[in-house]
Design an enzyme around this catalytic site. Structure first.
Site, short mmCIF file in Angstrom:
data_model
loop_
_atom_site.label_atom_id
_atom_site.label_comp_id
_atom_site.label_asym_id
_atom_site.label_seq_id
_atom_site.Cartn_x
_atom_site.Cartn_y
_atom_site.Cartn_z
N GLU A 149 -10.78 6.03 1.32
CA GLU A 149 -9.47 5.40 1.11
C GLU A 149 -8.92 5.73 -0.28
O GLU A 149 -7.72 5.64 -0.52
CB GLU A 149 -9.63 3.88 1.31
CG GLU A 149 -8.48 3.01 0.90
CD GLU A 149 -7.21 3.21 1.72
OE1 GLU A 149 -7.26 3.88 2.76
OE2 GLU A 149 -6.16 2.71 1.28
N GLU A 196 -5.92 6.65 11.59
CA GLU A 196 -6.12 5.28 11.08
C GLU A 196 -5.79 4.24 12.15
O GLU A 196 -4.66 4.15 12.62
CB GLU A 196 -5.22 5.06 9.85
CG GLU A 196 -5.15 3.61 9.35
CD GLU A 196 -4.22 3.47 8.15
OE1 GLU A 196 -4.30 4.33 7.23
OE2 GLU A 196 -3.41 2.53 8.13
N ARG A 250 0.89 -1.16 0.00
CA ARG A 250 0.00 0.00 0.00
C ARG A 250 0.93 1.20 0.00
O ARG A 250 1.69 1.41 0.93
CB ARG A 250 -0.92 -0.01 1.23
CG ARG A 250 -1.72 1.28 1.47
CD ARG A 250 -2.69 1.59 0.34
NE ARG A 250 -3.56 2.73 0.65
CZ ARG A 250 -3.31 3.99 0.31
NH1 ARG A 250 -2.20 4.29 -0.36
NH2 ARG A 250 -4.17 4.95 0.60
N HIS A 294 -3.12 10.95 5.26
CA HIS A 294 -4.50 11.42 5.07
C HIS A 294 -4.96 12.23 6.26
O HIS A 294 -4.27 12.28 7.30
CB HIS A 294 -5.46 10.27 4.80
CG HIS A 294 -5.10 8.99 5.49
ND1 HIS A 294 -5.22 8.82 6.84
CD2 HIS A 294 -4.57 7.83 5.01
CE1 HIS A 294 -4.81 7.59 7.16
NE2 HIS A 294 -4.40 6.96 6.08
N HIS A 350 1.84 7.01 1.92
CA HIS A 350 0.75 7.98 1.85
C HIS A 350 0.45 8.56 3.22
O HIS A 350 0.97 8.11 4.24
CB HIS A 350 -0.51 7.31 1.28
CG HIS A 350 -1.16 6.35 2.23
ND1 HIS A 350 -0.63 5.12 2.52
CD2 HIS A 350 -2.28 6.45 3.00
CE1 HIS A 350 -1.39 4.50 3.42
NE2 HIS A 350 -2.41 5.28 3.73
N HIS A 390 -28.69 -0.71 23.25
CA HIS A 390 -28.65 -1.88 22.38
C HIS A 390 -28.12 -3.09 23.13
O HIS A 390 -27.56 -2.95 24.23
CB HIS A 390 -27.78 -1.59 21.15
CG HIS A 390 -26.41 -1.08 21.48
ND1 HIS A 390 -26.17 0.22 21.88
CD2 HIS A 390 -25.18 -1.68 21.52
CE1 HIS A 390 -24.88 0.39 22.13
NE2 HIS A 390 -24.26 -0.75 21.92
N HIS A 419 2.80 6.96 6.14
CA HIS A 419 2.98 5.54 6.47
C HIS A 419 2.86 4.65 5.24
O HIS A 419 2.47 5.11 4.16
CB HIS A 419 1.96 5.12 7.53
CG HIS A 419 0.53 5.43 7.17
ND1 HIS A 419 -0.03 6.67 7.36
CD2 HIS A 419 -0.45 4.66 6.64
CE1 HIS A 419 -1.30 6.65 6.97
NE2 HIS A 419 -1.57 5.45 6.52
N HIS A 427 -23.60 3.87 25.18
CA HIS A 427 -22.32 4.56 25.34
C HIS A 427 -22.57 6.06 25.45
O HIS A 427 -23.21 6.65 24.58
CB HIS A 427 -21.39 4.25 24.16
CG HIS A 427 -21.20 2.78 23.98
ND1 HIS A 427 -20.24 2.07 24.64
CD2 HIS A 427 -21.92 1.88 23.26
CE1 HIS A 427 -20.35 0.78 24.32
NE2 HIS A 427 -21.35 0.64 23.48
N HIS A 451 -27.05 -2.13 27.04
CA HIS A 451 -26.17 -1.03 27.47
C HIS A 451 -26.23 0.09 26.45
O HIS A 451 -26.87 -0.03 25.40
CB HIS A 451 -24.72 -1.54 27.58
CG HIS A 451 -24.10 -1.87 26.25
ND1 HIS A 451 -24.37 -3.03 25.56
CD2 HIS A 451 -23.26 -1.16 25.45
CE1 HIS A 451 -23.70 -3.03 24.41
NE2 HIS A 451 -23.02 -1.91 24.32
N GLU A 473 -20.98 4.12 18.11
CA GLU A 473 -20.27 2.83 18.05
C GLU A 473 -20.30 2.29 16.62
O GLU A 473 -21.37 2.09 16.05
CB GLU A 473 -20.94 1.82 18.99
CG GLU A 473 -20.40 0.40 18.86
CD GLU A 473 -21.01 -0.57 19.88
OE1 GLU A 473 -21.51 -0.10 20.92
OE2 GLU A 473 -20.99 -1.79 19.62
MN MN Z 1 -3.49 4.99 5.55
MN MN Z 2 -22.20 -1.08 22.52
#
Ligand code: MN
Ligand code: MN
Length: 417
Positions: free
Chosen positions: A194, A132, A123, A128, A126, A355, A171, A311, A309, A316
């Site tokens: 990407e 990541e 890869r 961005h 590059h 959820h 990277h 968050h 539960h 998520e």
């Molecule tokens: Mn990357």
């Molecule tokens: Mn969760």
């Protein structure tokens, strides 16, 4: 119902759920149609499908959409997108496919990429605008990164390892012997693509040759065969030099980065572990480089369930690594929707929406919970209810004191079947 076995078994399960609800005599709901009426509707063939299932294999994998639990209601936007639906961009050396907010409109905060590199496949160098995070799913790779002090980091990663490259850090990734690698990338921006990153060969191809020559202190002739555009993914030779040799050469006289951009996720002791499953939580408290992504790697044994539960701090983003599951997301005002998940699916739950994730298969369910946050946090329904005056809980749920004391005390994370 149509005369196929799976639809009939789905119908039977749903009917049992409906009957249980009716027996519970829940009384009126916000819905125009009470659960009892809806149950009657299914019983009298209102929900039958005499034309047979549409897209039979999709129907079989999405039983809770084809015949929703009687408790589902209202308009909840879809929160599932299978990587299988994504275009696979294939080049010599590997491939990539992505799920962004364009594919799954609810997924504002995180985008995901699934990538394969052959042995030697690269890869391209590059960077961005998004941070990541990555999990190695198969094989091994050599990765490079340059930190904010201009010092290099090089490491080899294998299945179960993760890395994090902050926004703007340059990277690369290269597959190693014997068969390269496959991995999942998680970006802290749902709009990330990407296919829109800053690549070395794309930049040099779009810079006047005289400027390149001046910058590199080379003749234009020496630059005559540089690529005419981006390489993105390309086949190269497998590195013949050892990791130690590569580190020594790259370090030169500035030395190596003092930061660690990799973490051996599956080698850490579980944050939570019991007979129902195990969870590994990795955020910036233990993996310092991962400043904008927090993760939980969850294994739920057959019959078990990631407990009810929500968050407090972030949406998520989920990736289903293996097994199968169903998840109901409650969106307030009587709205709830249940969707089914298999290996390779992306799921998404907006911040504060409650959820659960139930293992509906006969094998371990393995999935990732990912958050655009420096830290992991959740609220367990059981923990909340068992840390209140019992009379207060009793006044809400209309269950007796013995039932209240039988609720698991504290956060269980995963509850047994
Ligand atoms: Mn990357
Ligand atoms: Mn969760």
């Amino acid at each position: 119902m149509a005369d196929d076995t799976s639809s009939n078994s789905i119908s039977r399960r749903k009917f049992l759920e409906s009957a249980a609800l009716s027996a519970a005599a829940l009384g009126a709901t916000a819905s125009a149609q009470s659960p009892e009426d809806a149950a009657k509707g299914e019983h009298d063939r209102s929900g039958s499908n005499p034309g047979g299932p549409l897209s039979p294999s999709l129907s079989a994998e999405n039983a809770d959409s084809v015949m929703p639990p009687i408790t589902d209601h209202g308009d909840v936007h879809p929160f599932k997108y299978p990587f299988t639906f994504s275009h696979k961009r294939t080049q010599e050396g590997g491939w990539a496919r992505q799920v962004t907010v364009l594919d799954l409109p609810v997924a504002n905060s995180i985008a995901g990429v699934n990538m394969r590199l052959t042995a030697g496949g690269i890869r391209e160098l590059h960077w961005h605008s998004a941070g990541e995070w990555a999990l190695m799913l198969y094989g091994s790779a050599r990765i490079t990164c340059l930190d904010q002090l201009g010092k290099p980091f090089i490491d080899d990663v294998k299945e179960g390892d993760i890395w994090f490259f902050p926004a703007g850090y340059p990277h690369s990734i290269q597959g190693l012997e014997p068969d390269g690698c496959e991995f999942l990338l998680v970006f802290d921006d749902g709009r990330f693509s990407e296919y829109n990153t800053f690549m070395l060969a794309d930049w040099t191809a779009h810079t006047p040759r005289s400027v390149l020559a001046k910058n590199f202190n080379l003749s234009e002739k020496a630059l005559s065969s540089i690529p005419r555009g981006e390489l993105y993914i390309f086949q190269s030779a497998v590195p013949q030099t050892s990791l130690q040799d590569d580190r020594r050469t790259a370090a030169g006289n500035v030395g190596l980065s003092s930061q660690n951009f990799t973490f051996r996720l599956m080698q850490m002791a579980p944050s939570h572990n019991d007979k129902s499953g195990e969870v590994r939580i990795v955020d910036s408290s233990i993996f310092k480089a991962s400043t904008t992504i927090a993760a939980a790697h969850v294994i739920v044994h057959p019959g078990g369930m990631r407990e009810m539960h929500w968050h407090q701090n972030a949406d998520e983003w989920q990736y289903y690594i293996s097994g199968q599951a169903r998840m109901t997301v409650f969106a307030a005002s009587g709205r709830a929707r249940t969707m089914d998940f298999q290996k390779g699916d992306v799921g998404y739950v907006q911040q504060t929406l409650p959820h659960y994730i139930e293992n509906t298969g006969t094998e371990d369910l393995v999935f990732l919970e990912m958050f655009k946050s420096s830290y992991y946090a959740d609220v367990s329904l059981n923990n909340w209810l068992t840390h209140l005056p019992p009379a207060l809980v009793q006044a809400h749920l209309n269950i007796d004191r013995a039932a209240i004391s039988a609720i698991p005390h504290g956060e269980k994370v995963i509850v047994p079947g």
